[in-house]
Motif scaffolding. Structure first.
Motif, mmCIF file in Angstrom:
data_model
loop_
_atom_site.group_PDB
_atom_site.id
_atom_site.type_symbol
_atom_site.label_atom_id
_atom_site.label_comp_id
_atom_site.label_asym_id
_atom_site.label_seq_id
_atom_site.Cartn_x
_atom_site.Cartn_y
_atom_site.Cartn_z
ATOM 1 N N ARG A 33 0.836 -1.208 0.000
ATOM 2 C CA ARG A 33 0.000 0.000 0.000
ATOM 3 C C ARG A 33 0.865 1.250 0.000
ATOM 4 O O ARG A 33 0.527 2.244 -0.637
ATOM 5 N N GLY A 34 2.001 1.198 0.673
ATOM 6 C CA GLY A 34 2.922 2.333 0.651
ATOM 7 C C GLY A 34 3.473 2.584 -0.743
ATOM 8 O O GLY A 34 3.564 3.727 -1.196
ATOM 9 N N GLU A 35 3.813 1.510 -1.441
ATOM 10 C CA GLU A 35 4.307 1.649 -2.809
ATOM 11 C C GLU A 35 3.211 2.153 -3.737
ATOM 12 O O GLU A 35 3.467 2.954 -4.644
ATOM 13 N N GLU A 36 1.972 1.712 -3.515
ATOM 14 C CA GLU A 36 0.845 2.208 -4.305
ATOM 15 C C GLU A 36 0.631 3.698 -4.061
ATOM 16 O O GLU A 36 0.356 4.446 -5.005
ATOM 17 N N LEU A 37 0.760 4.142 -2.815
ATOM 18 C CA LEU A 37 0.628 5.559 -2.489
ATOM 19 C C LEU A 37 1.700 6.368 -3.209
ATOM 20 O O LEU A 37 1.421 7.430 -3.777
ATOM 21 N N LEU A 38 2.932 5.855 -3.212
ATOM 22 C CA LEU A 38 4.011 6.539 -3.925
ATOM 23 C C LEU A 38 3.714 6.605 -5.416
ATOM 24 O O LEU A 38 3.881 7.656 -6.048
ATOM 25 N N ASP A 39 3.270 5.489 -5.994
ATOM 26 C CA ASP A 39 2.947 5.454 -7.424
ATOM 27 C C ASP A 39 1.785 6.379 -7.766
ATOM 28 O O ASP A 39 1.748 6.978 -8.841
#
Length: 140
Positions: A33-39
């Motif tokens: 979810r953190g990587e999705e937020l960054l993306d």
């Protein structure tokens, strides 16, 4: 003496029964979810344009980044690090995002949990630390 050890064992057994059980940890896929937020918002060519960022975060991206750098430099809680098991923790942007969403929208920890996939206690700690850091940085 045998009587004392028996009562001691009874007290321990009752304490064990009465002790509230801890609920099982949920697999929140926090790293994903953190990587999705960054993306979605923070990388070059992100999924959402600057206008979406400004609408959702109620500030420009460069201001968010300036605040994030200041907060991370002031309190190491917001810096991403490994936990005791060697698993990477939450991104600084995740912790700051939940604090800003709660402050900006008046959202509860449960509402923010659905967005950031963080536990309630972590969300509340992030909010409290964020407010403390902002107060100490910007009131001087």
């Amino acid at each position: 003496m045998a009587r004392d050890s028996h009562s001691h064992r009874v007290i321990q057994a009752v304490a064990q029964i009465c002790r509230p059980t801890r609920s099982k940890n949920l697999d929140r896929s926090r790293q994903q979810r953190g990587e999705e937020l960054l993306d979605d918002y923070f990388v070059h060519n992100s999924a959402f344009l600057d206008t979406y960022f400004k609408r959702r975060f109620r500030m420009e991206r460069h201001l968010f980044n300036k605040i994030m750098i200041a907060v991370c430099n002031h309190d190491s809680y917001f810096v991403q690090k490994k936990d005791a098991c060697g698993v990477m923790g939450l991104f600084p942007k995740q912790k700051i995002t939940v604090a800003l969403r709660m402050l900006g929208y008046g959202a509860s920890a449960d509402q923010v949990d659905e967005i950031a996939m963080m536990g309630k206690s972590t969300i509340l700690e992030s909010l409290m630390r964020f407010c403390g850091v902002i107060e100490s940085i910007y009131t001087a």
